[in-house]
Design a protein around this motif. Structure first.
Motif, PDB file in Angstrom:
ATOM      1  N   THR A 182     -13.578  -1.153   1.828  1.00  0.00           N
ATOM      2  CA  THR A 182     -13.677   0.301   2.020  1.00  0.00           C
ATOM      3  C   THR A 182     -12.341   0.944   1.692  1.00  0.00           C
ATOM      4  O   THR A 182     -11.300   0.465   2.127  1.00  0.00           O
ATOM      5  CB  THR A 182     -14.049   0.625   3.485  1.00  0.00           C
ATOM      6  N   GLN A 183     -12.408   2.043   0.944  1.00  0.00           N
ATOM      7  CA  GLN A 183     -11.195   2.772   0.595  1.00  0.00           C
ATOM      8  C   GLN A 183     -11.319   4.211   1.077  1.00  0.00           C
ATOM      9  O   GLN A 183     -12.407   4.650   1.463  1.00  0.00           O
ATOM     10  CB  GLN A 183     -10.981   2.716  -0.913  1.00  0.00           C
TER      11      GLN A 183
ATOM     12  N   ASP B 255       5.434   5.998   4.902  1.00  0.00           N
ATOM     13  CA  ASP B 255       5.663   6.468   3.535  1.00  0.00           C
ATOM     14  C   ASP B 255       5.518   7.982   3.464  1.00  0.00           C
ATOM     15  O   ASP B 255       5.130   8.616   4.451  1.00  0.00           O
ATOM     16  CB  ASP B 255       4.685   5.792   2.559  1.00  0.00           C
TER      17      ASP B 255
ATOM     18  N   LYS C 251       2.142   1.807  -3.312  1.00  0.00           N
ATOM     19  CA  LYS C 251       1.040   2.152  -4.232  1.00  0.00           C
ATOM     20  C   LYS C 251       0.603   3.610  -4.072  1.00  0.00           C
ATOM     21  O   LYS C 251       0.333   4.302  -5.047  1.00  0.00           O
ATOM     22  CB  LYS C 251      -0.131   1.206  -3.959  1.00  0.00           C
ATOM     23  N   PHE C 252       0.537   4.068  -2.804  1.00  0.00           N
ATOM     24  CA  PHE C 252      -0.019   5.412  -2.558  1.00  0.00           C
ATOM     25  C   PHE C 252       1.062   6.499  -2.404  1.00  0.00           C
ATOM     26  O   PHE C 252       0.799   7.565  -1.878  1.00  0.00           O
ATOM     27  CB  PHE C 252      -0.934   5.389  -1.330  1.00  0.00           C
TER      28      PHE C 252
ATOM     29  N   ALA D 213       1.817   8.361   5.507  1.00  0.00           N
ATOM     30  CA  ALA D 213       1.120   7.578   6.534  1.00  0.00           C
ATOM     31  C   ALA D 213       2.105   6.636   7.205  1.00  0.00           C
ATOM     32  O   ALA D 213       3.074   6.191   6.587  1.00  0.00           O
ATOM     33  CB  ALA D 213      -0.002   6.778   5.886  1.00  0.00           C
TER      34      ALA D 213
ATOM     35  N   ILE E   3     -11.114   2.857   6.760  1.00  0.00           N
ATOM     36  CA  ILE E   3     -10.286   2.077   5.813  1.00  0.00           C
ATOM     37  C   ILE E   3      -9.961   0.678   6.322  1.00  0.00           C
ATOM     38  O   ILE E   3      -9.538  -0.172   5.553  1.00  0.00           O
ATOM     39  CB  ILE E   3      -8.971   2.806   5.434  1.00  0.00           C
TER      40      ILE E   3
ATOM     41  N   ILE F 230      -3.847   9.876   4.611  1.00  0.00           N
ATOM     42  CA  ILE F 230      -5.261   9.496   4.759  1.00  0.00           C
ATOM     43  C   ILE F 230      -5.938  10.542   5.642  1.00  0.00           C
ATOM     44  O   ILE F 230      -5.465  10.828   6.755  1.00  0.00           O
ATOM     45  CB  ILE F 230      -5.375   8.098   5.405  1.00  0.00           C
TER      46      ILE F 230
ATOM     47  N   GLY G  36      -9.917  -2.958  -1.367  1.00  0.00           N
ATOM     48  CA  GLY G  36     -10.280  -2.469  -0.029  1.00  0.00           C
ATOM     49  C   GLY G  36     -10.326  -3.579   1.002  1.00  0.00           C
ATOM     50  O   GLY G  36     -10.937  -3.418   2.058  1.00  0.00           O
TER      51      GLY G  36
ATOM     52  N   GLY H 127      -6.448   1.210  -8.135  1.00  0.00           N
ATOM     53  CA  GLY H 127      -6.845  -0.203  -8.128  1.00  0.00           C
ATOM     54  C   GLY H 127      -7.073  -0.678  -6.701  1.00  0.00           C
ATOM     55  O   GLY H 127      -7.109   0.112  -5.761  1.00  0.00           O
ATOM     56  N   GLY H 128      -7.231  -1.987  -6.546  1.00  0.00           N
ATOM     57  CA  GLY H 128      -7.402  -2.567  -5.203  1.00  0.00           C
ATOM     58  C   GLY H 128      -8.850  -2.873  -4.880  1.00  0.00           C
ATOM     59  O   GLY H 128      -9.777  -2.416  -5.557  1.00  0.00           O
TER      60      GLY H 128
ATOM     61  N   GLY I 142      -7.320  -5.411   1.884  1.00  0.00           N
ATOM     62  CA  GLY I 142      -5.992  -5.617   2.485  1.00  0.00           C
ATOM     63  C   GLY I 142      -5.925  -5.255   3.957  1.00  0.00           C
ATOM     64  O   GLY I 142      -5.513  -6.068   4.791  1.00  0.00           O
ATOM     65  N   LEU I 143      -6.364  -4.038   4.307  1.00  0.00           N
ATOM     66  CA  LEU I 143      -6.240  -3.600   5.707  1.00  0.00           C
ATOM     67  C   LEU I 143      -7.191  -4.368   6.624  1.00  0.00           C
ATOM     68  O   LEU I 143      -6.874  -4.596   7.794  1.00  0.00           O
ATOM     69  CB  LEU I 143      -6.473  -2.092   5.820  1.00  0.00           C
TER      70      LEU I 143
ATOM     71  N   ASN J 146       0.843  -1.209   0.000  1.00  0.00           N
ATOM     72  CA  ASN J 146       0.000   0.000   0.000  1.00  0.00           C
ATOM     73  C   ASN J 146       0.870   1.248   0.000  1.00  0.00           C
ATOM     74  O   ASN J 146       0.603   2.203  -0.731  1.00  0.00           O
ATOM     75  CB  ASN J 146      -0.885   0.027   1.244  1.00  0.00           C
TER      76      ASN J 146
HETATM   77  P1  ADP Z   1      -6.775  -1.539  -1.228  1.00  0.00           P
HETATM   78  O1  ADP Z   1      -5.344  -1.118  -1.118  1.00  0.00           O
HETATM   79  O2  ADP Z   1      -6.983  -2.827  -1.968  1.00  0.00           O
HETATM   80  O3  ADP Z   1      -7.663  -0.437  -1.715  1.00  0.00           O
HETATM   81  P2  ADP Z   1      -6.646  -1.718   1.666  1.00  0.00           P
HETATM   82  O4  ADP Z   1      -7.635  -2.291   2.623  1.00  0.00           O
HETATM   83  O5  ADP Z   1      -5.280  -2.237   1.681  1.00  0.00           O
HETATM   84  O6  ADP Z   1      -7.320  -1.873   0.247  1.00  0.00           O
HETATM   85  O7  ADP Z   1      -6.612  -0.163   1.918  1.00  0.00           O
HETATM   86  C1  ADP Z   1      -7.823   0.523   2.099  1.00  0.00           C
HETATM   87  C2  ADP Z   1      -7.647   1.970   1.718  1.00  0.00           C
HETATM   88  O8  ADP Z   1      -6.842   2.637   2.686  1.00  0.00           O
HETATM   89  C3  ADP Z   1      -6.935   2.204   0.405  1.00  0.00           C
HETATM   90  O9  ADP Z   1      -7.832   2.096  -0.679  1.00  0.00           O
HETATM   91  C4  ADP Z   1      -6.415   3.624   0.580  1.00  0.00           C
HETATM   92  O10 ADP Z   1      -7.459   4.534   0.305  1.00  0.00           O
HETATM   93  C5  ADP Z   1      -6.102   3.674   2.068  1.00  0.00           C
HETATM   94  N1  ADP Z   1      -4.663   3.430   2.331  1.00  0.00           N
HETATM   95  C6  ADP Z   1      -4.105   2.287   2.783  1.00  0.00           C
HETATM   96  N2  ADP Z   1      -2.773   2.439   2.946  1.00  0.00           N
HETATM   97  C7  ADP Z   1      -2.478   3.714   2.584  1.00  0.00           C
HETATM   98  C8  ADP Z   1      -1.283   4.496   2.536  1.00  0.00           C
HETATM   99  N3  ADP Z   1      -0.089   3.987   2.883  1.00  0.00           N
HETATM  100  N4  ADP Z   1      -1.384   5.786   2.117  1.00  0.00           N
HETATM  101  C9  ADP Z   1      -2.578   6.309   1.772  1.00  0.00           C
HETATM  102  N5  ADP Z   1      -3.743   5.632   1.789  1.00  0.00           N
HETATM  103  C10 ADP Z   1      -3.700   4.343   2.188  1.00  0.00           C
END
Ligand code: ADP
Length: 591
Positions: free
Chosen positions: A395-396, A377, A348-349, A436, A390, A382, A409, A406-407, A411-412, A345
């Motif tokens: 949920t994103q 990072d 990605k972000f 974050a 999240i 967020i 929601g 992509g993704g 993972g977390l 993540n």
């Molecule tokens: P996904 O990555 O598949 O969307 P996650 O459950 O891993 O799902 O993350 C949920 C949401 O939390 C992400 O869509 C993003 O909006 C936010 N997020 C997670 N990690 C970070 C990060 N390091 N920086 C910014 N936003 C984040």
């Protein structure tokens, strides 16, 4: 209750039909009973007192009759006013009791005692709680007053007693008893009905819970089956793309890379859905293995560094020096999954800057160690109001996250549940556009030296060249894939298309190990293994068997070991995973 009654309504039935609550219906009936009996009693008083010239008694009874009639009218057309009417009735009862004592009777007679009981009863049935207790105390006060003053001192000076003659009090005593009985009956009936309603509601609730559970179970079975069906063909896609890349010309390589990347993405979505499904049903259990965290983190770092480099990010790994030679007992797969999710993540972000994974030893006591993990990072951050959400599944942080990054929601949500298994909780420190930091603390058990040696030995790679394996599989694509992959490692292969063929083949040929599919026609992998373990030749009966399966049953390991297999590998697998597994299982036997 929604009132739809005409202004002049004389039907109690209509009033009760509009009230769904049985206790409230009883309250309305109790008030009406008390009012009707009050009117009858007051009429008796008017009649007797008029005869004996007791004008004050006549006046009081007249007022009471008028008020009672007005209340009956109000209650029949506006039943919602019941609580106010209850209070006014109790206050009037209080006035009547006090006036009995001070004006009419000057001592406590049986009618006054009945009224005190009736007021107490009605105050609890109609109002209840602390307010009813207050009324009770107030209606008891006249008794106290009588104890304090002698009979002569009760009446204020100049007021002559107007006690009703016995021909008037006798019917009143009788009517009071009747009010008692009817009030009790009405309340008891409502109470019983209420209990029955609650019981019925409870049963309905139990039924609904059972239905929801069954629904959740069937959803889980559906997801498992679907993913099983998806993983098998995906195994072919990923494996073939990998093999094709070796022989492809330069311009085909890019296309194959995209194919492999997309297939791996699809696989990770399927795995996420499955993992979430399993964790939701509490079906994930941690394995405890000796793990050198420094080595594990090194692997994760190199696994992610390609991804970070592609985006021009620095991926920094900070490890506390004290962790270097330490081996802890933990589940490396699940821990890797947590870090991969968080660091994935973070990459990605983040568009520019640094992603840092850090491990800090906090306290070391006897054979326990607390380690603080953090993944930070310099990305988009967020917003504070989304920081709780999240961690919910699907949920994103914002509605356009999927489109931009992509993704799913998930993972977390998985990370949160996995950390619960490690007895830990995740913390997030972030603000909009300032990066974050996700962090958590895990308490590990440190390993003995003997276990440490095991861990280090397991990490050593062993060449597979020269071995001969039997592939037992009914899916042609998977057979082709395994043959190609193993021939690349210079491993010879034989093929059996079902369990029975495998047993027969083993009787006539020698192999160093078996890769066994589970679901096959004629004889499945479990039965084939049991049959092999019963062979008379000990070398053949003890041959190492690795299951290759797309099954995601949470009891898979228990099932395959009970059948006599050593281990399993999931379809779709990465070539490295198969190589590692073969090394682990075949190494002790053949080297
Ligand atoms: P996904 O990555 O598949 O969307 P996650 O459950 O891993 O799902 O993350 C949920 C949401 O939390 C992400 O869509 C993003 O909006 C936010 N997020 C997670 N990690 C970070 C990060 N390091 N920086 C910014 N936003 C984040």
């Amino acid at each position: 209750m929604k009132e739809q009654l005409p202004f002049f309504n004389f039907s109690l039935k209509k009033v009760l039909a509009l009230e769904p609550n049985s206790l409230k219906r009883a309250k309305i009936q109790i008030i009406l009973t008390a009012l009707v009996f009050t009117i009858i009693k007051a009429l008796v008083i008017v009649f007797v007192a008029y005869k004996y010239g007791q004008n004050l008694q006549v006046l009081r009874a007249g007022i009471v009759i008028s008020i009672a009639v007005v209340f009956i009218k109000i209650l029949l057309s506006r039943p919602a006013s019941m609580p106010v009417i209850s209070h006014i009735i109790l206050l009037i009862g209080l006035l009547v009791i006090w006036s009995n004592l001070l004006v009419f009777v000057h001592h406590i007679n049986i009618v006054t005692i009945q009224m005190i009981f009736l007021s107490t009863l009605v105050s609890y049935y109609l109002i209840g709680g602390l307010r009813a207790a207050c009324y009770t105390v107030l209606v008891m006060m006249p008794v106290l007053y009588c104890f304090l003053f002698s009979k002569e001192g009760i009446a204020p000076p100049g007021i002559v007693s107007q006690e009703l003659v016995s021909s008037g009090t006798d019917p009143i005593i009788l009517l009071n008893f009747l009010t008692f009985i009817i009030t009790h009956y009405l309340y008891y009936r409502a109470f019983k009905q209420n209990l029955q309603e609650k019981e019925a509601l409870n049963m309905q609730l139990q039924k609904n819970i059972a239905e929801v559970k069954a629904l959740a179970e069937s959803r889980s079975v559906f997801l498992s089956t679907m993913s099983h069906e998806l993983r098998t063909p995906l195994n072919g896609v990923i494996g073939m793309a990998h093999l094709l890349k070796d022989a492809a010309v330069e311009e085909q390589k890019d296309t194959l890379n995209i194919l492999e990347f997309s297939a791996n993405n699809l696989l990770s979505v399927i795995n996420d859905v499955l993992d979430y499904n399993k964790s939701e049903l509490d079906k994930i259990e941690l394995e405890l293995l000796p793990v050198n965290l420094t080595a594990l983190m090194g692997k994760i770092h190199s696994g992610l560094s390609h991804k970070a480099a592609e985006k021009g990010l620095d991926l920094v790994l900070y490890l506390d020096d004290r962790l270097k030679n330490m081996v802890v007992l933990t589940d490396p797969t699940r821990l890797t999954q947590v870090i991969y999710n968080l660091a994935g993540n973070a990459i990605k972000f983040t568009e520019e800057g640094t992603v840092k994974i850090s491990l800090q030893a906090k306290s070391i006591e006897n054979d326990k160690i607390d380690i603080h993990f953090s993944v930070s990072d310099t990305g988009i951050g967020i917003a504070p109001e989304r920081q709780d959400a999240i961690f919910d599944p699907f949920t994103q942080a914002s509605t356009d996250t999927t489109r931009k990054f992509g993704g799913t929601g998930l993972g977390l949500a998985i990370v949160k549940r996995l950390l619960k298994l490690f007895n830990s909780t995740i913390h997030l420190d972030s603000g909009s556009e300032v990066g974050a930091t996700f962090s958590f603390l895990i308490n590990f058990k440190l390993c003995s030296e003997e276990m440490q040696t095991r861990e280090i030995l397991q990490a050593t790679p062993v060449a597979l060249k020269g071995l001969k394996l039997l592939i037992v599989e009914d899916n042609r694509i998977n057979v082709l894939l395994l043959e190609k992959l193993l021939s690349k490692w210079e491993v010879a292969t034989g093929v059996a298309w079902n369990g029975q063929e495998a047993v027969d083949k083993l009787l006539t040929e020698n192999f160093d190990g078996i890769l066994m599919d589970i679901h096959m026609p004629v004889m499945d992998g479990y039965n084939a293994t049991r049959a092999i373990r019963l062979l008379s030749d000990p070398a053949k009966a003890n041959i190492p068997i690795i299951a290759i399966t797309a099954s995601v049953s949470h009891q898979l390991y228990a099932k395959i070991t009970t059948a006599g297999m050593q281990d399993y590998i999931h379809k779709p697998f990465q070539p490295d995973q198969l190589c590692e597994k073969l090394n682990q299982i075949l190494k002790p036997v053949h080297l």
